[in-house]
Design an enzyme around this catalytic site. Structure first.
Site, PDB file in Angstrom:
ATOM      1  CE  LYS A  85     -16.584 -38.468 -36.260  1.00 52.84           C
ATOM      2  NZ  LYS A  85     -15.511 -37.531 -35.819  1.00 52.84           N
ATOM      3  CE  LYS A 105      -8.634 -39.714 -29.710  1.00 56.07           C
ATOM      4  NZ  LYS A 105      -9.977 -39.968 -29.164  1.00 56.07           N
ATOM      5  N   GLY A 111     -13.009 -33.570 -31.476  1.00 55.68           N
ATOM      6  CA  GLY A 111     -12.251 -33.138 -30.311  1.00 55.68           C
ATOM      7  C   GLY A 111     -11.827 -34.286 -29.403  1.00 55.68           C
ATOM      8  CG  ASP A 112      -9.343 -37.076 -26.905  1.00 53.35           C
ATOM      9  OD1 ASP A 112     -10.177 -37.986 -26.846  1.00 53.35           O
ATOM     10  OD2 ASP A 112      -8.337 -37.045 -26.153  1.00 53.35           O
ATOM     11  CG  ASN A 171     -16.879 -32.329 -23.559  1.00 53.94           C
ATOM     12  OD1 ASN A 171     -17.136 -33.518 -23.667  1.00 53.94           O
ATOM     13  ND2 ASN A 171     -17.647 -31.392 -24.085  1.00 53.94           N
ATOM     14  CB  SER A 206     -19.018 -37.625 -33.851  1.00 52.14           C
ATOM     15  OG  SER A 206     -18.354 -36.725 -32.996  1.00 52.14           O
TER      16      SER A 206
HETATM   17  P1  NDP Z   1     -10.862 -31.883 -21.643  1.00 52.29           P
HETATM   18  O1  NDP Z   1      -9.625 -31.294 -22.223  1.00 52.29           O
HETATM   19  O2  NDP Z   1     -12.146 -31.156 -21.781  1.00 52.29           O
HETATM   20  O3  NDP Z   1     -10.660 -32.188 -20.081  1.00 52.29           O
HETATM   21  C1  NDP Z   1      -9.632 -32.992 -19.643  1.00 52.29           C
HETATM   22  C2  NDP Z   1      -9.674 -33.039 -18.117  1.00 52.29           C
HETATM   23  O4  NDP Z   1      -8.781 -34.062 -17.675  1.00 52.29           O
HETATM   24  C3  NDP Z   1      -9.224 -31.752 -17.465  1.00 52.29           C
HETATM   25  O5  NDP Z   1      -9.873 -31.590 -16.244  1.00 52.29           O
HETATM   26  C4  NDP Z   1      -7.732 -32.006 -17.263  1.00 52.29           C
HETATM   27  O6  NDP Z   1      -7.167 -31.250 -16.231  1.00 52.29           O
HETATM   28  C5  NDP Z   1      -7.720 -33.470 -16.910  1.00 52.29           C
HETATM   29  N1  NDP Z   1      -6.446 -34.070 -17.337  1.00 52.29           N
HETATM   30  C6  NDP Z   1      -5.971 -34.174 -18.593  1.00 52.29           C
HETATM   31  N2  NDP Z   1      -4.768 -34.742 -18.617  1.00 52.29           N
HETATM   32  C7  NDP Z   1      -4.479 -34.998 -17.339  1.00 52.29           C
HETATM   33  C8  NDP Z   1      -3.365 -35.582 -16.717  1.00 52.29           C
HETATM   34  N3  NDP Z   1      -2.286 -36.027 -17.422  1.00 52.29           N
HETATM   35  N4  NDP Z   1      -3.418 -35.713 -15.361  1.00 52.29           N
HETATM   36  C9  NDP Z   1      -4.511 -35.279 -14.667  1.00 52.29           C
HETATM   37  N5  NDP Z   1      -5.579 -34.713 -15.211  1.00 52.29           N
HETATM   38  C10 NDP Z   1      -5.557 -34.564 -16.525  1.00 52.29           C
HETATM   39  O7  NDP Z   1     -10.959 -33.340 -22.291  1.00 52.29           O
HETATM   40  P2  NDP Z   1     -12.224 -34.305 -22.406  1.00 52.29           P
HETATM   41  O8  NDP Z   1     -13.122 -34.106 -21.248  1.00 52.29           O
HETATM   42  O9  NDP Z   1     -12.750 -34.167 -23.775  1.00 52.29           O
HETATM   43  O10 NDP Z   1     -11.521 -35.747 -22.325  1.00 52.29           O
HETATM   44  C11 NDP Z   1     -11.374 -36.451 -21.089  1.00 52.29           C
HETATM   45  C12 NDP Z   1     -11.189 -37.932 -21.380  1.00 52.29           C
HETATM   46  O11 NDP Z   1     -12.336 -38.417 -22.076  1.00 52.29           O
HETATM   47  C13 NDP Z   1      -9.999 -38.307 -22.273  1.00 52.29           C
HETATM   48  O12 NDP Z   1      -9.514 -39.562 -21.883  1.00 52.29           O
HETATM   49  C14 NDP Z   1     -10.631 -38.429 -23.657  1.00 52.29           C
HETATM   50  O13 NDP Z   1      -9.860 -39.250 -24.507  1.00 52.29           O
HETATM   51  C15 NDP Z   1     -11.956 -39.074 -23.283  1.00 52.29           C
HETATM   52  N6  NDP Z   1     -13.030 -38.952 -24.254  1.00 52.29           N
HETATM   53  C16 NDP Z   1     -13.430 -37.748 -24.733  1.00 52.29           C
HETATM   54  C17 NDP Z   1     -14.475 -37.654 -25.628  1.00 52.29           C
HETATM   55  C18 NDP Z   1     -15.013 -36.348 -26.104  1.00 52.29           C
HETATM   56  O14 NDP Z   1     -16.023 -36.371 -26.810  1.00 52.29           O
HETATM   57  N7  NDP Z   1     -14.425 -35.220 -25.755  1.00 52.29           N
HETATM   58  C19 NDP Z   1     -15.144 -38.872 -26.127  1.00 52.29           C
HETATM   59  C20 NDP Z   1     -14.697 -40.100 -25.500  1.00 52.29           C
HETATM   60  C21 NDP Z   1     -13.670 -40.119 -24.617  1.00 52.29           C
HETATM   61  P3  NDP Z   1      -6.240 -29.958 -16.587  1.00 52.29           P
HETATM   62  O15 NDP Z   1      -7.182 -28.928 -17.125  1.00 52.29           O
HETATM   63  O16 NDP Z   1      -5.609 -29.593 -15.295  1.00 52.29           O
HETATM   64  O17 NDP Z   1      -5.255 -30.438 -17.616  1.00 52.29           O
HETATM   65  O1  2IT Z   2     -12.410 -40.782 -27.754  1.00 49.88           O
HETATM   66  C1  2IT Z   2     -13.389 -40.429 -28.445  1.00 49.88           C
HETATM   67  O2  2IT Z   2     -14.277 -41.227 -28.755  1.00 49.88           O
HETATM   68  C2  2IT Z   2     -13.462 -39.027 -28.859  1.00 49.88           C
HETATM   69  N1  2IT Z   2     -12.596 -38.250 -28.494  1.00 49.88           N
HETATM   70  C3  2IT Z   2     -14.593 -38.564 -29.744  1.00 49.88           C
HETATM   71  C4  2IT Z   2     -14.311 -38.882 -31.183  1.00 49.88           C
HETATM   72  C5  2IT Z   2     -15.284 -38.308 -32.182  1.00 49.88           C
HETATM   73  O3  2IT Z   2     -15.001 -38.493 -33.379  1.00 49.88           O
HETATM   74  O4  2IT Z   2     -16.305 -37.721 -31.817  1.00 49.88           O
END
Ligand code: NDP
Ligand code: 2IT
Length: 445
Positions: free
Chosen positions: A90, A126, A165-166, A241, A377
């Site tokens: 997952k 992943k 998603g991520d 997100n 999830s």
């Molecule tokens: P999104 O794609 O929704 O948002 C990512 C954000 O981070 C954007 O504002 C983006 O800016 C910025 N960003 C991405 N890459 C870079 C970079 N190299 N340098 C600077 N800014 C950057 O992703 P999420 O919000 O889903 O994910 C954000 C973090 O949270 C990640 O580390 C992800 O692994 C983690 N995460 C996500 C989960 C989820 O459920 N979605 C769960 C647990 C962890 P820009 O638009 O300019 O690229």
């Molecule tokens: O980093 C994370 O935990 C996620 N991107 C969410 C993974 C999931 O299966 O909901």
């Protein structure tokens, strides 16, 4: 690091050259695990660490698609099925140009322990691609997702591997991926993907869950010092997100979030970020953060620069790995920082973590603090399995209970190992022991 573990770590690094992020994630976990191996010699005898660091399966594939001008484009797709001791693999899919095997493996490795901490029956995996969705039309994103799933479908399934998603993968992408999976397999298998739309098998609260969960965890952590979010000055990085929902929840608990960022720059809004405007620009219009400063008075936009130059009592890094280094950590500490909660995966460098811990700042590592996304999830999978859908209130309460449980497990484990308040140690040991016990119980596989 414990000498026995260091030798294993060195072999892992040598076997996986050029994967800096994976090396970093492995090293950070190993640094916590010496004391566990003193208490549990069976983990060394069973070579649990060597097995854990070798993914059960790694899939790398070509993703051909055509852009809107008819030109053929080729990307690389990945799915690393890391560990299935506790349940089906997952973890999310990341679409970002920086994606390569080392990033997918660091994320998959972290996911094993994170998922174990949730207490839900989910293993760790992943995936993703170096595809860059930015600037692409909906039709291009759909063709890419359909091609990606045309290979991925044979490796996943509700009892096998359940992506979500991520970065760069949200509701739109999950929709296209699900549609193609259904079309190829001729199965309406809701539990094969999470983060689905609410009318076709998704769960309420899943979109908010990671950001909300991070704030719920930090609220618990602040309570241990007799404090709370109420009245805190918060800085968040990112505006995707996780960031947006962290901003919303922190402000609902009485904090003022004064800054957030994207990869082009950051905004400072001393009045507190207007979440409705932020959502409109980022989620509806898929615009840039700069637009926020053009539509609201009293907002400064700083091109490039680091959002960590803005002082805060609580910092929530919610963008990407290694975005907060030792220098930024020292600056935040000098300016009165009380707590850090990692909404992103591994956003603080090892130097930054050391600075926070040496200064006595409360520090919640991502594998504990951002586990609310994957936990919800798993709640989506439960609803799919029972063909049910729960109310927002019920699902949010389940998320809250899970986050409080993870907090308490980390805190109690840190106490038990003689390092009260060390949430890094608590999360690493708490997650590891569950996986290690299950691996030994299931024999040499
Ligand atoms: P999104 O794609 O929704 O948002 C990512 C954000 O981070 C954007 O504002 C983006 O800016 C910025 N960003 C991405 N890459 C870079 C970079 N190299 N340098 C600077 N800014 C950057 O992703 P999420 O919000 O889903 O994910 C954000 C973090 O949270 C990640 O580390 C992800 O692994 C983690 N995460 C996500 C989960 C989820 O459920 N979605 C769960 C647990 C962890 P820009 O638009 O300019 O690229
Ligand atoms: O980093 C994370 O935990 C996620 N991107 C969410 C993974 C999931 O299966 O909901």
């Amino acid at each position: 690091m414990d000498a026995r573990l260091e030798a294993i770590r060195d072999t892992v690094l040598a076997r996986n050259p050029g994967e800096a992020e994976f090396h970093q994630a492995v090293t950070e976990v190993f640094e916590s695990l010496g004391p566990v191996h003193d208490r549990h010699p069976e983990f060394l005898e069973g070579a649990v660490l060597e097995r854990l660091c070798e993914p059960e399966r790694q899939i790398i594939f070509r993703v051909p698609w055509t852009d809107d001008s008819g030109r053929v484009q080729i990307n690389r797709g990945f799915r690393v099925e890391f560990n299935s001791a506790l349940g089906p693999y997952k973890g999310g899919l990341r679409f970002h140009p920086s994606v390569y095997l080392g990033i997918v493996k660091f994320l998959g490795f972290e996911q094993i322990f994170k998922n174990a901490l949730t207490g839900m029956p989910i293993g760790g995996g992943k995936g993703g691609s170096d595809f860059d969705p930015r600037g692409r039309s909906d039709a291009e994103v759909m063709r890419f997702c359909q091609s990606f799933m045309t290979e991925l479908y044979r490796h996943i399934g509700e009892y096998t591997d359940v992506p979500a998603g991520d970065i760069g993968v949200g509701g739109r992408e999950i929709g296209y991926l699900f549609g193609q999976y259904k079309r190829i397999t001729n199965r309406y298998e809701s539990g094969v993907l999470t983060g689905k739309g609410i009318s076709w098998g998704g769960s309420l609260v899943r979109p908010e869950a990671t950001g909300f969960g991070t704030v719920i965890f930090i609220e618990e952590m602040l309570k241990t010092r007799g404090s709370s979010f109420d009245g805190q000055r918060v800085v968040v990085s990112g505006s995707g997100n996780v960031a947006t929902n962290a901003v919303a929840k922190a402000q609902a608990l009485g904090a003022t979030v004064v800054a957030c960022s994207d990869s082009s720059g950051y905004i400072v809004d001393e009045a507190g970020i207007d979440v409705a405007l932020l959502r409109q620009i980022k989620e509806v219009e898929r615009g840039r953060l700069k637009d926020y400063s053009l539509r609201r008075s009293g907002v400064a936009y700083v091109e490039a620069g680091s959002v960590w130059d803005v002082d805060a009592t609580v910092a929530l890094p919610c963008a990407t790995q290694n975005e907060l280094d030792g220098g930024a950590a020292a600056r935040l500490v000098r300016n009165g920082l009380l707590a850090v909660g990692e909404g992103a995966n591994m956003p603080s460098t090892r130097e930054a973590v050391a600075v926070f811990q040496d200064a006595g700042v409360l520090f919640a590592p991502g594998k504990a603090a951002n586990a609310g996304g994957v936990a919800t999830s798993a709640l989506e999978m439960q609803q799919n399995a029972s063909r049910d859908s729960w109310s927002f209130e019920h699902t949010e309460q389940r998320l809250t209970d899970i986050m409080v449980g993870i907090h308490d497990l980390c805190a109690q484990t840190a106490d038990e190992y003689g390092e009260p308040g060390n949430y890094v140690l608590g999360a690493n040991i708490g997650g590891f022991v569950k996986v290690a016990d299950a691996m030994l119980a299931q024999g040499l596989i």
